[in-house]
Design an enzyme around this catalytic site. Structure first.
Site, PDB file in Angstrom:
ATOM      1  N   LYS A 128     -12.372  -2.304  -3.421  1.00 43.42           N
ATOM      2  CA  LYS A 128     -13.130  -1.046  -3.325  1.00 43.42           C
ATOM      3  C   LYS A 128     -12.343   0.115  -3.900  1.00 43.42           C
ATOM      4  O   LYS A 128     -12.901   1.067  -4.431  1.00 43.42           O
ATOM      5  CB  LYS A 128     -13.419  -0.714  -1.855  1.00 43.42           C
ATOM      6  CG  LYS A 128     -14.406  -1.607  -1.173  1.00 43.42           C
ATOM      7  CD  LYS A 128     -14.659  -1.078   0.238  1.00 43.42           C
ATOM      8  CE  LYS A 128     -14.492  -2.141   1.297  1.00 43.42           C
ATOM      9  NZ  LYS A 128     -13.168  -2.210   1.898  1.00 43.42           N
ATOM     10  N   LYS A 185      -7.236  -8.852  -7.352  1.00 45.99           N
ATOM     11  CA  LYS A 185      -8.493  -9.059  -6.622  1.00 45.99           C
ATOM     12  C   LYS A 185      -9.437  -7.880  -6.813  1.00 45.99           C
ATOM     13  O   LYS A 185      -8.993  -6.745  -7.021  1.00 45.99           O
ATOM     14  CB  LYS A 185      -8.226  -9.329  -5.134  1.00 45.99           C
ATOM     15  CG  LYS A 185      -7.847  -8.139  -4.311  1.00 45.99           C
ATOM     16  CD  LYS A 185      -7.996  -8.454  -2.819  1.00 45.99           C
ATOM     17  CE  LYS A 185      -7.944  -7.140  -2.046  1.00 45.99           C
ATOM     18  NZ  LYS A 185      -8.438  -7.164  -0.722  1.00 45.99           N
ATOM     19  N   LYS A 239       0.833  -1.214   0.000  1.00 41.45           N
ATOM     20  CA  LYS A 239       0.000   0.000   0.000  1.00 41.45           C
ATOM     21  C   LYS A 239       0.862   1.256   0.000  1.00 41.45           C
ATOM     22  O   LYS A 239       0.477   2.283  -0.561  1.00 41.45           O
ATOM     23  CB  LYS A 239      -0.949   0.013   1.205  1.00 41.45           C
ATOM     24  CG  LYS A 239      -2.072  -0.991   1.078  1.00 41.45           C
ATOM     25  CD  LYS A 239      -3.247  -0.664   1.995  1.00 41.45           C
ATOM     26  CE  LYS A 239      -4.403  -1.616   1.740  1.00 41.45           C
ATOM     27  NZ  LYS A 239      -5.558  -1.410   2.614  1.00 41.45           N
TER      28      LYS A 239
END
Ligand code: AQP
Length: 334
Positions: A202, A199, A113
């Protein structure tokens, strides 16, 4: 014997998608008859990436309504908002002070991230697994459902609990309960509609990459029509050369409630032009009851408020006791 407790949560970072449902919420619905489930909206985690305050507030309510719409029963499970219990942040600070920095530097999810945030990466993103340890250990769960991506964080949680017990407790009287991972049966890992190797997420900037649970039928049909396929005729599972095909067949299998073998046979000779409308119809049908219940809950804000107030009270009773035990053991006066 007390009913074993399970704890889990979702970050209100956007609309809940099919991956969140099939990979997490649907499992909780099955668990709530056998376990004392504590399920929360992880809004303190949601601010470790850039966000809009107004949207955060709305998302918390939307996620709570989604839990209920998917079948989480507030009479059986405790649904609460993480930030409404200051015990989470407080315990996280206490853990910050007993956790070696190098334990955090090993965390793979942080590395992944952090790359996306460049120089703006916050201390909070690095400390995310510590807050997660606090979220878990406050409720003394017996089991924590974990997907592949969260295994490392649960290991860290167990290490923090063991370290605190070693430093401030004793073997007969540990301060914190060390939870076990709950490995769910071959979990549904739902992949992006635009790239079958990534994957569904959101935070993917492309709306077309995911199916939100609240997408109306015409949008669902559009997303399925536009989703990535391949030039081959005949559909098959488990061909590494055809990740999109595998993902979409899996979705069809799960949503239609059929066995893999039956789906493999049904679709073996199908072209995409025949399969996509079939998948779209199945999706529309599977999501209709969830969408109807979601609309009902979102319209009744007094009901949603009461669920969250009750959840907060029940969660506070458990979390407050654990925090008090930790503070006492660490030498604070209550
Ligand atoms: N694609 C997926 N397939 C199966 N399970 C999934 N989960 C998420 N995406 C998939 C599961 O949903 C739960 C909640 O996840 P989270 O919101 O806490 O964080 P996440 O895993 O990072 O989810 P997203 O959707 O990818 O959110 P962003 O983009 O905000 O990071 C977890 O149990 C997760 O395994």
């Amino acid at each position: 014997m007390a009913t074993p407790r399970v704890l889990s949560g979702i970050q209100p970072t956007g609309n809940i998608h099919l991956g969140n449902y099939l990979g997490a919420i649907r499992n909780w619905v099955d668990l709530q008859d056998k376990y004392d489930c504590f399920l929360f909206m992880a809004d303190l985690h949601a601010i470790t990436v850039p966000y809009e305050p107004k949207q955060l507030k709305d998302n918390v309510r939307k996620v709570a309504a989604t839990y209920i719409a998917c079948g989480i029963d507030p009479q059986k499970s405790t649904i609460f908002v993480q930030s409404q219990l200051s015990a989470h942040s407080e315990l996280a600070w206490l853990f910050n002070c007993i956790t070696p920095l190098n334990w955090l530097e090993r965390m793979i999810q942080f590395k992944e991230k952090a790359v996306k945030q460049g120089e703006n990466v916050s201390v909070g993103l690095q400390g995310y697994p510590i807050l997660q340890a606090a979220d878990i250990l406050l409720y003394e769960p017996d089991l924590v459902p974990v997907g592949e991506d969260q295994k490392q964080h649960l290991e860290l949680t167990r290490d923090i609990a063991a370290r605190l017990n070693f430093q401030f407790g004793n073997e007969e009287n540990p301060v914190l309960k060390v939870p076990e991972p709950m490995i769910l049966k071959a979990g549904a890992r739902v992949m992006s509609l635009t790239d079958g190797t990534k994957k569904m997420s959101k935070s993917d900037p492309s709306e077309l990459s995911r199916i939100d649970l609240t997408d109306p039928p015409e949008l669902l049909r559009k997303k399925v029509k536009k989703c990535k396929s391949d030039p081959h005729r005949g559909l098959e599972f488990d061909n590494p050369e055809r990740p999109e095909c595998n993902n979409l067949l899996n979705l069809y299998m799960i949503l239609s409630g059929q066995e893999k073998e039956a789906v493999a046979q049904e679709c073996a000779d199908m072209g995409w032009g025949q399969f996509k409308p079939l998948l779209a119809d199945t999706l529309v049908e599977a999501l209709a009851p969830i969408q109807a219940k979601y609309a009902e809950v979102m319209e009744d804000s007094a009901y949603l408020d009461s669920v969250l107030a009750e959840g907060r009270e029940k969660a506070n009773a458990v979390a407050g006791t654990t925090l008090a035990n930790v503070k006492t053991a660490m030498g604070f006066t209550l």
